[in-house]
Structure formats: C-alpha cells, structure tokens
Motif scaffolding. Structure first.
Motif, PDB file in Angstrom:
ATOM      1  N   THR A 168       0.857  -1.179   0.000  1.00 55.35           N
ATOM      2  CA  THR A 168       0.000   0.000   0.000  1.00 55.35           C
ATOM      3  C   THR A 168       0.895   1.231   0.000  1.00 55.35           C
ATOM      4  OG1 THR A 168      -1.943   1.028   1.028  1.00 55.35           O
ATOM      5  CG2 THR A 168      -0.216   0.225   2.529  1.00 55.35           C
ATOM      6  N   GLY A 169       0.318   2.360  -0.284  1.00 54.15           N
ATOM      7  CA  GLY A 169       1.096   3.599  -0.240  1.00 54.15           C
ATOM      8  C   GLY A 169       1.667   3.836   1.149  1.00 54.15           C
ATOM      9  N   LYS A 170       2.916   4.240   1.220  1.00 51.20           N
ATOM     10  CA  LYS A 170       3.574   4.492   2.508  1.00 51.20           C
ATOM     11  C   LYS A 170       2.802   5.520   3.326  1.00 51.20           C
ATOM     12  CE  LYS A 170       7.829   6.241   4.519  1.00 51.20           C
ATOM     13  NZ  LYS A 170       9.016   7.032   4.269  1.00 51.20           N
ATOM     14  N   ASP A 171       2.167   6.452   2.649  1.00 49.14           N
ATOM     15  CA  ASP A 171       1.433   7.515   3.333  1.00 49.14           C
ATOM     16  C   ASP A 171      -0.058   7.223   3.433  1.00 49.14           C
ATOM     17  OD1 ASP A 171       3.756   9.034   3.747  1.00 49.14           O
ATOM     18  OD2 ASP A 171       3.633   9.859   1.721  1.00 49.14           O
ATOM     19  N   ASN A 172      -0.407   5.938   3.559  1.00 53.16           N
ATOM     20  CA  ASN A 172      -1.802   5.526   3.712  1.00 53.16           C
ATOM     21  C   ASN A 172      -1.969   4.874   5.091  1.00 53.16           C
ATOM     22  OD1 ASN A 172      -4.360   4.403   3.604  1.00 53.16           O
ATOM     23  ND2 ASN A 172      -4.141   3.613   1.540  1.00 53.16           N
ATOM     24  N   PRO A 173      -2.053   5.692   6.163  1.00 50.47           N
ATOM     25  CA  PRO A 173      -2.126   5.145   7.516  1.00 50.47           C
ATOM     26  C   PRO A 173      -3.272   4.147   7.754  1.00 50.47           C
ATOM     27  CG  PRO A 173      -1.719   7.503   7.607  1.00 50.47           C
ATOM     28  CD  PRO A 173      -2.034   7.164   6.169  1.00 50.47           C
ATOM     29  N   PRO A 174      -4.492   4.378   7.238  1.00 48.39           N
ATOM     30  CA  PRO A 174      -5.556   3.401   7.521  1.00 48.39           C
ATOM     31  C   PRO A 174      -5.249   1.999   6.980  1.00 48.39           C
ATOM     32  CG  PRO A 174      -6.513   5.459   6.735  1.00 48.39           C
ATOM     33  CD  PRO A 174      -5.030   5.557   6.525  1.00 48.39           C
ATOM     34  N   ALA A 175      -4.691   1.924   5.780  1.00 46.19           N
ATOM     35  CA  ALA A 175      -4.368   0.614   5.208  1.00 46.19           C
ATOM     36  C   ALA A 175      -3.226  -0.032   5.980  1.00 46.19           C
ATOM     37  CB  ALA A 175      -4.009   0.751   3.729  1.00 46.19           C
ATOM     38  N   LYS A 176      -2.203   0.736   6.303  1.00 44.58           N
ATOM     39  CA  LYS A 176      -1.067   0.186   7.036  1.00 44.58           C
ATOM     40  C   LYS A 176      -1.512  -0.342   8.404  1.00 44.58           C
ATOM     41  CE  LYS A 176       2.904   2.336   6.647  1.00 44.58           C
ATOM     42  NZ  LYS A 176       3.936   3.412   6.581  1.00 44.58           N
ATOM     43  N   LYS A 177      -2.374   0.396   9.064  1.00 45.72           N
ATOM     44  CA  LYS A 177      -2.884  -0.024  10.379  1.00 45.72           C
ATOM     45  C   LYS A 177      -3.655  -1.344  10.254  1.00 45.72           C
ATOM     46  CE  LYS A 177      -5.822   1.557  14.164  1.00 45.72           C
ATOM     47  NZ  LYS A 177      -6.758   2.585  14.617  1.00 45.72           N
ATOM     48  N   LEU A 178      -4.463  -1.466   9.210  1.00 43.77           N
ATOM     49  CA  LEU A 178      -5.227  -2.697   8.986  1.00 43.77           C
ATOM     50  C   LEU A 178      -4.307  -3.905   8.888  1.00 43.77           C
ATOM     51  CD1 LEU A 178      -7.910  -4.228   8.164  1.00 43.77           C
ATOM     52  CD2 LEU A 178      -7.247  -3.712   5.801  1.00 43.77           C
ATOM     53  N   TYR A 179      -3.272  -3.795   8.083  1.00 43.07           N
ATOM     54  CA  TYR A 179      -2.375  -4.936   7.888  1.00 43.07           C
ATOM     55  C   TYR A 179      -1.572  -5.238   9.153  1.00 43.07           C
ATOM     56  CZ  TYR A 179      -3.909  -4.277   3.136  1.00 43.07           C
ATOM     57  OH  TYR A 179      -4.698  -4.143   2.035  1.00 43.07           O
ATOM     58  N   LEU A 180      -1.070  -4.217   9.807  1.00 44.67           N
ATOM     59  CA  LEU A 180      -0.271  -4.437  11.013  1.00 44.67           C
ATOM     60  C   LEU A 180      -1.100  -5.097  12.119  1.00 44.67           C
ATOM     61  CD1 LEU A 180       1.814  -1.137  11.055  1.00 44.67           C
ATOM     62  CD2 LEU A 180       2.684  -3.462  10.651  1.00 44.67           C
ATOM     63  N   LYS A 181      -2.339  -4.650  12.298  1.00 48.42           N
ATOM     64  CA  LYS A 181      -3.154  -5.232  13.374  1.00 48.42           C
ATOM     65  C   LYS A 181      -3.586  -6.665  13.061  1.00 48.42           C
ATOM     66  CE  LYS A 181      -7.951  -4.003  12.507  1.00 48.42           C
ATOM     67  NZ  LYS A 181      -9.139  -3.334  12.965  1.00 48.42           N
ATOM     68  N   ASN A 182      -3.422  -7.084  11.815  1.00 43.27           N
ATOM     69  CA  ASN A 182      -3.780  -8.443  11.425  1.00 43.27           C
ATOM     70  C   ASN A 182      -2.567  -9.357  11.273  1.00 43.27           C
ATOM     71  OD1 ASN A 182      -6.819  -8.889  10.865  1.00 43.27           O
ATOM     72  ND2 ASN A 182      -6.399  -6.796  10.209  1.00 43.27           N
ATOM     73  N   GLY A 183      -1.456  -8.953  11.855  1.00 39.75           N
ATOM     74  CA  GLY A 183      -0.294  -9.831  11.902  1.00 39.75           C
ATOM     75  C   GLY A 183       0.653  -9.745  10.725  1.00 39.75           C
ATOM     76  N   TYR A 184       0.450  -8.771   9.854  1.00 44.65           N
ATOM     77  CA  TYR A 184       1.389  -8.561   8.752  1.00 44.65           C
ATOM     78  C   TYR A 184       2.559  -7.769   9.300  1.00 44.65           C
ATOM     79  CZ  TYR A 184      -2.236 -10.137   5.566  1.00 44.65           C
ATOM     80  OH  TYR A 184      -3.179 -10.891   4.921  1.00 44.65           O
ATOM     81  N   ARG A 185       3.739  -8.060   8.794  1.00 41.16           N
ATOM     82  CA  ARG A 185       4.894  -7.277   9.227  1.00 41.16           C
ATOM     83  C   ARG A 185       5.394  -6.446   8.048  1.00 41.16           C
ATOM     84  NH1 ARG A 185       9.622  -9.524   7.529  1.00 41.16           N
ATOM     85  NH2 ARG A 185       9.526 -11.698   6.949  1.00 41.16           N
ATOM     86  N   LEU A 186       5.849  -5.264   8.365  1.00 43.86           N
ATOM     87  CA  LEU A 186       6.384  -4.374   7.342  1.00 43.86           C
ATOM     88  C   LEU A 186       7.727  -4.926   6.889  1.00 43.86           C
ATOM     89  CD1 LEU A 186       6.234  -1.701   5.742  1.00 43.86           C
ATOM     90  CD2 LEU A 186       7.357  -0.611   7.700  1.00 43.86           C
ATOM     91  N   VAL A 187       7.824  -5.228   5.601  1.00 43.22           N
ATOM     92  CA  VAL A 187       9.066  -5.746   5.028  1.00 43.22           C
ATOM     93  C   VAL A 187       9.978  -4.585   4.652  1.00 43.22           C
ATOM     94  CG1 VAL A 187      10.049  -7.108   3.146  1.00 43.22           C
ATOM     95  CG2 VAL A 187       7.901  -7.821   4.197  1.00 43.22           C
ATOM     96  N   GLY A 188       9.370  -3.497   4.192  1.00 43.13           N
ATOM     97  CA  GLY A 188      10.160  -2.328   3.824  1.00 43.13           C
ATOM     98  C   GLY A 188       9.387  -1.414   2.903  1.00 43.13           C
TER      99      GLY A 188
END
Length: 153
Positions: free
Chosen positions: A113-133
């Motif tokens: 997702t776009g780096k500057d898309n906080p709602p999408a990033k929050k969704l993935y992080l809270k569901n156990g996805y880890r930021l690869v880079g």
C-alpha cells in the motif's frame, strides 16, 4: 455478505470499476499521487486482469472488494477497495479475514500500500502482517510492502 465476483458479469464489473475509482481516489489524495494504475485502468483491462475477486455486498450493492493472485504457496493481495461512504465499518477487515480463511493452507501472504496511507497500514499491522520495507516505485512515491506467514491450524 461476501462472495466471489464473476468478472464475466458486466453489471458487476461496472460496479467494481466505479467502486475502485472512488476508493483509489481517496488513496491518491492521501499519498499525493494520482497515477495509481487502477485509476487509469479501463473496464476491459479490469475484466482481463487475471485476479480473483471477493466482493462485500450490502443487499445487492457492492461496497467493498479484495482481489488476489496465487502463485505456488504465495498469495498476493492486489487490491483492497471500499466505497468511501462505507469507510470505518469493518468491511476491509472482513474481506481480509475471508481471503485468509479461504486460503489458510498457503505459506505466505503479501500486500502493498502507499507508505502515506495510515488506515491501510494499520489494517495490515493489526492483522499480523509485518512491514518488510518501503520501496520508491517512481520518484517521490513510496510503497510499503507487508508480509504474513499464516500459522497452520
């Protein structure tokens, strides 16, 4: 209700096409980049994209969708779109849960997702996805890549 979207049904493709335009326009504003490929995609290209789609319907109206591809043991989420008038209702969460449930035997799930898309990033992080880079895909546009290795149950 969540069900598969048949890209051979012109009425559903038209709904999906309009839904993704509205949803990706919101992301484009968040990340300040308006050349997101789905915003430039034609209905014919959407029909022939080769992705599998899950749709979230309220009555008969498509209000959310997720698309994905599977290659070997790896699932890649290609699109996650929600009608902006239905944001913050848990639709993306339910679509994400459904795709994971349907494909629980796969080893890896990837999404970007776009780096500057906080709602999408929050969704993935809270569901156990880890930021690869983060990767700069064009000058000034960074994409955040996420990965999840589901636990086999």
């Amino acid at each position: 209700m969540i069900k598969e979207i048949d890209l051979h049904r012109c009425d559903l493709v038209k709904e999906l096409f309009e839904l993704q335009k509205a949803s990706y326009l919101v992301e484009a504003k968040l990340i300040n980049f308006f050349d997101i490929p789905p915003l430039k995609e034609t209905m014919e290209a959407l029909k022939g994209c080769g992705e599998l789609f899950l749709g979230y319907f309220e009555d008969t109206k498509l209000v959310g969708a997720l698309s994905y591809t599977i290659e070997g043991e790896e699932l890649t989420i290609c699109r996650m779109v929600v009608d902006p008038t239905h944001f913050r209702k848990g639709i993306a969460q339910r679509l994400l849960e459904e795709v994971e449930k349907k494909n629980k035997d796969l080893n890896v799930i990837k999404v970007s997702t776009g780096k500057d898309n906080p709602p999408a990033k929050k969704l993935y992080l809270k569901n156990g996805y880890r930021l690869v880079g983060d990767v700069e895909v064009v000058p000034g546009l960074f994409i955040s890549n996420f990965k999840k290795t589901p636990s086999k149950k």
